[in-house]
Design a protein around this motif. Structure first.
Motif: not given
Ligand SMILES: [Zn+2]
Length: 328
Positions: A52-53, A60-61, A63, A66
């Motif tokens: 994840c970024s 985060c779900g 980005c 994700c």
């Protein structure tokens, strides 16, 4: 897409996040523990977190990374599993992996490899993996998942930092099963040796209904309402390992009851009357002999020598009747 590990895994989760923030995360982690406790889930969540970024407590779900993960098309997540369940992970699969790892990360961040079940690598595959583990390249993370780390090659094991994942407390597991809207969670959990995902799987595959075939068959043959042959016809349509394991579990309960004379810790709490009646009639040493016989058949089935199932169940039922009526 699931982002958070299970409640009972939070301690390990926090530890790994903290290592990562201190830039002390090892390049290979081994997640071990019994089946059905959520090891694969944990590895997937951690892989997402690492890719994840902008992760916080979890990925985060939202980005780009994700979203790619959600679509199952993130180029820097590599998953190695056997071609078919129960088959080994082969050297060709590890060679393909090494090939991919020899390039650079396509999204510019980490590359994460999930290998599950790691103990299913055959020796050539394990040797090939060893090279990658020794020279992993920059920002490459290996997540090995194993139900049985003792079977993993020692040289592979020694290059991983080990994170045994535990069974949840009974209360935690029950809460989780309630959230999944499972009927009879307590019995399911007992039959699954406390492993919540196994219990859920049992529920989803109508395990309790199928187990009734076993319980009814034992009672019906003992009372003479059904013949051994007829019951074996019903049983042999079910998964033989599952039927043998359930039978074994009942016999274990009879043994337990004979020594403790208490119904408190019976696994098959819904079969109390059968367990009590049978353990009153069958001497302890005969129960052990029966358990051995079940194990012999189980080994034959897992070794894929394919014993004739009808004959196997007839034999076990005849044995059962001989014990009940004390002719053996
Ligand atoms: Zn993200």
């Amino acid at each position: 897409m699931e982002l958070m590990p299970y409640q009972w895994q939070l301690q390990t989760w926090k530890r790994l996040r903290s290592l990562n923030s201190q830039e002390r995360l090892p390049h290979a982690l081994l997640f071990s523990g019994g089946s059905g406790i959520g090891k694969q889930h944990f590895a997937e969540c951690f892989a997402r977190y690492m890719l994840c970024s902008s992760p916080s407590e979890h990925a985060c779900g939202n980005c780009k990374n994700c979203l790619l993960l959600q679509q199952g098309s993130h180029p820097d997540l590599m998953t190695v599993v056997p071609d078919e369940p129960g088959k080994p992970i082969k050297i060709d699969q590890i060679r393909q992996l090494s090939q991919k790892l020899s390039g650079t990360a396509q999204q510019g961040g980490y590359r994460v490899v999930i290998l599950n079940p790691a103990e299913e690598m055959n020796i050539n595959a394990a040797n090939a993996l060893l090279k990658s583990l020794e020279e992993p390249g920059d920002r490459t993370l290996f997540l090995l998942v194993s139900h049985n780390p003792g079977r993993l090659m020692a040289t592979v094991r020694s290059r991983c930092q080990s994170y045994p994942l535990a069974l949840p407390e009974e209360q935690q597991a029950m809460e989780w099963l309630h959230q999944q809207q499972v009927d009879n969670p307590e019995l399911l959990l007992r039959l699954s040796a406390g492993a919540p995902l196994r219990a859920l799987n049992l529920h989803q595959h109508k395990g309790l209904d199928r187990r009734q075939l076993l319980l009814k068959g034992l009672s019906a043959t003992a009372s003479g309402r059904s013949s051994v042959v007829d019951v074996a016809v019903v049983w042999q349509k079910e998964s033989p390992i599952q039927m043998l394991d359930w039978l074994q579990s009942l016999i274990n309960d009879m043994i337990r009851y004979r020594s403790a004379e208490s119904v408190d810790n019976l696994t098959n709490s819904d079969a109390e009357s059968l367990i009590l009646k049978a353990s009153a009639r069958i001497p302890g040493e005969k129960l052990f002999a029966f358990a051995d016989r079940i194990q012999e058949y189980r080994q034959q089935v897992t070794a894929k020598t394919n014993p004739n199932r009808q004959l196997m169940f007839e034999d076990l039922l005849i044995y059962w009747l001989e014990l009940i009526f004390q002719r053996r």
